[in-house]
Design an enzyme around this catalytic site. Structure first.
Site, PDB file in Angstrom:
ATOM      1  CB  CYS A  45      21.398 -30.149  22.572  1.00 40.53           C
ATOM      2  SG  CYS A  45      21.318 -28.381  22.240  1.00 40.53           S
TER       3      CYS A  45
HETATM    4  C1  BEZ Z   1      18.886 -26.787  25.220  1.00 39.87           C
HETATM    5  O1  BEZ Z   1      19.382 -27.629  24.497  1.00 39.87           O
HETATM    6  O2  BEZ Z   1      18.069 -27.076  26.074  1.00 39.87           O
HETATM    7  C2  BEZ Z   1      19.255 -25.337  25.056  1.00 39.87           C
HETATM    8  C3  BEZ Z   1      20.545 -24.987  24.648  1.00 39.87           C
HETATM    9  C4  BEZ Z   1      20.875 -23.652  24.513  1.00 39.87           C
HETATM   10  C5  BEZ Z   1      19.914 -22.671  24.760  1.00 39.87           C
HETATM   11  C6  BEZ Z   1      18.619 -23.036  25.116  1.00 39.87           C
HETATM   12  C7  BEZ Z   1      18.292 -24.388  25.269  1.00 39.87           C
END
Ligand code: BEZ
Length: 210
Positions: A45
């Site tokens: 994210c």
């Molecule tokens: C991420 O942004 O890395 C992420 C967020 C939630 C679940 C898996 C990955």
């Protein structure tokens, strides 16, 4: 119920990193990219929101406003903004909606319980100036989105709105396009000049306006 192409994007009022926003008023007559992410302070994210901030000039050129959303509170978004700037190299320059009540996320069907928990997956809604949903994408939490593709499909949507053409597989701006079936070859030649008929239903023409 799922939101389908051609639907009016549901309006809402929500708290964001830029204060309270009434979505349709905020969007006004721009295009919008409304996109959800699973959680603040997570790696994928952080790269996605950093990349979106770096695209501001490209979005501005196309009359597009970006707005992100997750179920985290606004204080968390504001604290995370520093990391987004550190990682992506551009300060956060678009609002992030705080949706702890999940009201907006549920309206837009952004929560997919099969994907692990009750946070949002990686949804994208591209919404036109008339507030119509023109394109949707849904990615799982583990896979970051390709924001070059987001810009490319906005270019394709804006082109196909202003000319009677469609874009072929893997089209990139400036490349040849397909004459829309609604236009006869005679009319297409009059309109576009050069038309190459490969099949009666597949007619190529240079991208109009280039
Ligand atoms: C991420 O942004 O890395 C992420 C967020 C939630 C679940 C898996 C990955």
């Amino acid at each position: 119920m799922a939101i389908r192409l051609g639907d009016i994007a549901p309006d809402f009022t929500a708290e964001t990193t830029e204060g309270t926003i009434a979505f349709h008023d905020w969007k006004d007559s721009s295009w919008a990219v409304l996109f959800s992410h699973p959680a603040d302070f997570t790696p994928v994210c952080t790269t996605e929101l950093g990349r979106t901030a770096s695209l501001k000039e490209e979005f501005d050129k196309r009359n597009v406003k970006a707005i992100a959303i997750s179920v985290d509170p606004v204080e968390s978004h504001l604290e995370w903004a520093g990391d987004i700037a550190d990682v992506g190299g551009t300060a956060l320059n678009f609002p992030i909606i705080a949706d702890p009540s999940k009201a907006v996320s549920e309206t837009y069907d952004m929560i997919h319980p099969g994907e692990g928990d009750t946070s949002t997956v990686r949804s994208v809604f591209i919404i036109d100036p008339a507030n119509k949903v023109r394109l949707t994408l849904t990615y799982p939490k583990s896979v970051g989105r390709n924001f070059d593709e987001v810009v490319r499909v906005i270019d394709a949507l804006q082109l196909t709105d202003r000319a009677t053409v469609s874009t072929p597989a893997d089209w990139q701006p400036g490349e040849r396009v397909i004459v829309a079936p609604a236009l006869s070859t005679v009319d297409a030649k009059e309109k576009f000049g050069e038309v190459e008929e490969v099949k009666p239903y597949l007619r190529w023409t240079p991208q109009p306006g280039v």
